[in-house]
Design a protein around this motif. Structure first.
Motif: not given
Length: 280
Positions: A221-232, A239-252
């Protein structure tokens, strides 16, 4: 070596100790700065071991600061998560190779500040109980008792996570992009828990979400509603895997994953902008 050079070399070590106790980079920096100012006002000619003296000052100041943070957390909107550190990036401000795993930093929040300090010094930095006693101005027996209570509360967690396949994050993103809920559920452990932190400044789940189906619905739900068009961007946090979601040049948003036996057992979703600023 001049005094300023000594301080410059020691600052990352001091900040690392303070961060592990406080769980906040901003507070860790404040602790180190306060200690250095107090140290400069002392008669340093009578201090034989500057490094040990400063570490002791920082640890005790960090314990006091953590007590204040614990009180503030009582009024925090929703779940309070530690501030993450991007362990891939070079930064002279902290010793990134010594940073504890994010899942352990979360576990440490169950301890009181003194238990936390003892656990970190003994388990992460290999201090003897006599050394801990000297740092905290307590008796060695009390140090042992504090460690025992800490382990009773959080067990014997790993200091560093298991090695994660390089393909994991790409695979996870591919599943989200496909919209296949069954494939997503297959990536999740049946006992998975997802914890979010918006700090009242960004939308986030107030309470932890439990179970494979509920967490899968949340993540999709988070991905389809808010992050589908984000830069990931893929990376690592503590030390653990992570995804960083950007809207424009802002990390959200930063989502950190904890794996066990190849499946995701925890996700930590950090949306509080105050805790994301050092990841940019």
């Amino acid at each position: 070596m001049t005094f300023s050079e000594v301080i410059s070399q020691l600052r990352p070590t001091l900040k690392t100790y303070a961060y592990h106790i406080c769980g906040s980079l901003a507070d860790a920096e404040d602790v180190v700065q306060d200690v250095l100012l107090k140290f400069l006002a002392l008669d340093q000619e009578n201090i034989e071991h500057v490094r040990a003296y400063l570490i002791r000052m920082v640890i005790n100041h960090a314990i006091n600061q953590k007590k204040k943070l614990k009180k503030q957390a009582l009024d925090y909107p929703g779940e309070w998560l530690p501030e993450p550190v991007a362990t891939e990036k070079a930064d002279a401000g902290i010793n990134r190779k010594e940073i504890l795993s994010y899942s352990l930093m979360v576990l440490l929040e169950k301890l009181n500040p003194r238990q936390r300090a003892v656990f970190i010094l003994k388990e992460a930095f290999d201090y003897e109980h006599a050394e801990i006693a000297n740092v905290l101005d307590i008796k060695p027996d009390l140090s042992r008792q504090l460690l025992a209570r800490a382990k009773k509360s959080i067990g014997n967690p790993k200091l560093l996570p298991d090695r994660v396949p390089q393909s994991f994050l790409g695979r996870y993103l591919s599943v989200l992009q496909s919209g296949d809920m069954q494939c997503l559920e297959n990536l999740l452990n049946e006992d998975i828990v997802s914890v979010s932190d918006g700090g009242g400044k960004a939308r986030a789940a107030i309470k932890p979400v439990h179970g494979r189906k509920s967490v899968a619905a949340l993540l999709m739900g988070l991905y389809t509603k808010f992050y589908e068009d984000s830069i990931i961007v893929e990376g690592f946090v503590n030390q653990e895997p992570a995804l960083f979601y950007y809207q424009g040049d802002k990390l959200v948003t930063c989502i950190t994953f904890v794996l066990t036996a190849g499946q995701i057992i925890r996700t930590f979703i950090i949306r509080n902008p105050d805790k994301l600023k050092n990841l940019n």
